[in-house]
Design a protein around this motif. Structure first.
Motif, PDB file in Angstrom:
ATOM      1  N   ARG A   1      -3.132 -10.956  -1.160  1.00  0.00           N
ATOM      2  CA  ARG A   1      -3.127 -10.829  -0.489  1.00  0.00           C
ATOM      3  C   ARG A   1      -4.411 -10.438  -0.027  1.00  0.00           C
ATOM      4  NH1 ARG A   1       2.147 -11.855   1.977  1.00  0.00           N
ATOM      5  NH2 ARG A   1       1.997 -10.448   3.566  1.00  0.00           N
ATOM      6  N   GLN A   2      -5.582 -10.945   0.586  1.00  0.00           N
ATOM      7  CA  GLN A   2      -7.006 -10.589   1.107  1.00  0.00           C
ATOM      8  C   GLN A   2      -6.616 -11.007   2.323  1.00  0.00           C
ATOM      9  OE1 GLN A   2     -10.712 -12.026   0.089  1.00  0.00           O
ATOM     10  NE2 GLN A   2      -9.162 -13.716  -0.752  1.00  0.00           N
ATOM     11  N   PHE A   3      -6.097 -11.873   3.307  1.00  0.00           N
ATOM     12  CA  PHE A   3      -6.032 -12.678   3.903  1.00  0.00           C
ATOM     13  C   PHE A   3      -5.220 -10.908   5.191  1.00  0.00           C
ATOM     14  CE2 PHE A   3      -8.252 -16.402   2.259  1.00  0.00           C
ATOM     15  CZ  PHE A   3      -9.275 -16.290   2.966  1.00  0.00           C
ATOM     16  N   GLU A   4      -4.067 -10.709   4.120  1.00  0.00           N
ATOM     17  CA  GLU A   4      -3.473 -10.474   5.453  1.00  0.00           C
ATOM     18  C   GLU A   4      -3.152  -8.496   4.764  1.00  0.00           C
ATOM     19  OE1 GLU A   4      -2.278 -13.953   5.526  1.00  0.00           O
ATOM     20  OE2 GLU A   4      -1.810 -12.905   3.395  1.00  0.00           O
ATOM     21  N   THR A   5      -3.748  -7.906   3.730  1.00  0.00           N
ATOM     22  CA  THR A   5      -2.933  -6.750   3.594  1.00  0.00           C
ATOM     23  C   THR A   5      -4.458  -5.267   3.885  1.00  0.00           C
ATOM     24  OG1 THR A   5      -3.456  -5.030   1.574  1.00  0.00           O
ATOM     25  CG2 THR A   5      -4.949  -6.744   1.700  1.00  0.00           C
ATOM     26  N   ASP A   6      -3.456  -4.099   4.702  1.00  0.00           N
ATOM     27  CA  ASP A   6      -4.023  -3.383   5.320  1.00  0.00           C
ATOM     28  C   ASP A   6      -5.090  -2.742   4.436  1.00  0.00           C
ATOM     29  OD1 ASP A   6      -2.348  -1.598   3.669  1.00  0.00           O
ATOM     30  OD2 ASP A   6      -1.136  -1.099   5.119  1.00  0.00           O
TER      31      ASP A   6
END
Ligand code: PMP
Length: 358
Positions: free
Chosen positions: A153-158
């Motif tokens: 989830r590179q586009f969402e992960t913190d």
């Protein structure tokens, strides 16, 4: 500069326990021949990372934050949708740490990216280019649901902006300590670089102007149209302002959630669109006039940095991100005009002496 002394080196005065410990601490390098005389222009050369791109930072952060939080079990398969550099970074990290990796990727991205991931032991599942970035994300989700794998989830992960806050930004603060830093110039793919670095610059270098760029024919931020998202903050639809562009790794067909924080907090001062072909042009000029090997997004960012430089007051200091290396684009439009056969000039050189002629 004419050399007057022989070069010497002394080593790094440390030993590295793993390739992962070599991620980050990339150098900021002065641009001497292409920069106008009235400014100091530096590039932060992310191709010094072990798998040669800025995404090595993200990859090690995603895996190690998930380990720390108990979300990734030993030997569990990792899966991600990626246009290449994240996949190569993840493949490097997963190889070093012993996790199997499956990458989903649109078939429009350069062949050497796929082959490098497979070389590092990853599996690459191609998706049709017509489905764009959205299609590869959907395929990754399906594989996770079917197999119980860990989605990066590179586009969402913190874990994304976090690593740039804790590493990229700290390096910039450290390297420019006691120096002016008037402008910092970047594009966005996931937005992790911008969001993470901006958190720190806004606090610790509030006078530094943050310049953001996106492709001229895919001005998602410039359009002012908000992104619809699902309950996991992933894009619900492809953005209406998206058009295919040549700047691989930049601007997917949606506004990433990781980028949204920087947009909501006004964490950039100016948005300067750049035509994709300028990325190709300036990547090649950086190679030929500076000996600096960067990809198309580096060339595009540099083109914007030069526009900033032209208007900057004398004495200004500018830092430009270079996300990866030219070598990642050997089969792409970046090398289209670079002949594999001898040119007329080279043939003439060959014929100018009697031996070893083709
Ligand atoms: N350029 C290239 C070549 C990339 O692979 C990426 C990452 N997708 C970027 C720029 C943008 O970096 P970020 O995801 O941190 O916005």
């Amino acid at each position: 500069m004419i050399a007057t002394e022989s070069r010497e080196t002394t080593g790094r005065k440390r030993l590295y326990e793993s390739v992962l410990d070599t991620v980050g601490d990339t150098p900021c390098i002065r641009v001497n021949n292409l920069a106008p005389d009235h400014v100091k222009l530096y590039v932060k050369a992310e191709f010094f990372n072990p798998a040669a791109s800025v995404k090595d930072r993200l990859a090690v952060s995603i895996i190690e934050e998930a380990e720390r939080r108990g979300e990734l079990k030993p030997g569990q398969t990792v899966v991600e949708a990626t246009s290449g550099n994240t996949g190569i970074g993840l493949a490097m990290v997963c190889a070093a740490k012993g996790y199997p990796l499956v990458v989903t990727m649109a078939d429009s991205f350069s062949i050497e990216r796929r082959r490098l991931m497979r070389f590092l032991g990853a599996k690459v599942v191609l998706t049709p280019r017509a489905e764009k970035g959205f299609g590869m994300v959907q395929k990754a989700k399906e594989l996770v649901e079917a197999n119980g794998w860990f989605l990066a989830r590179q586009f969402e992960t913190d874990a994304n902006a976090l690593v740039h806050e804790n590493t990229t930004a700290r390096e910039i603060i450290g390297d420019f300590e006691g120096e002016r830093l008037d402008y910092w110039v970047t594009g966005y793919g996931t937005g992790g670089t911008l969001t993470g670095v901006a958190r720190v610059l806004r606090k610790e270098r509030p006078d530094t102007k943050i310049i953001l760029s996106e492709p001229a024919n895919a001005q998602l931020i410039g359009s002012g149209v908000a992104q619809e998202r699902d309950d996991q903050n992933a894009p619900a639809v492809s953005h209406s302002a998206f058009e295919p562009h040549p700047v691989q790794g930049w601007t997917p067909d949606f506004i990433p959630y990781v980028l949204q924080e920087a947009l909501d907090n006004n964490n950039y001062d100016e948005l300067i669109p750049v035509p994709g072909p300028e990325g190709i042009e300036w990547s090649n000029k950086l190679a030929q006039k500076e000996g600096i090997l960067t990809g198309i997004s580096g060339g595009a960012t540099f083109s914007v940095a030069l526009k900033v430089a032209e208007k900057a007051e004398p004495g200004s200091v500018i830092l430009c991100m270079l996300p990866d290396t030219s070598e990642r684009y050997l089969s792409s439009p970046l090398f289209e005009k670079i002949e594999p056969e001898m040119t007329e000039e080279e043939i003439a050189l060959s014929k100018s002496t009697p031996g070893y002629q083709m």
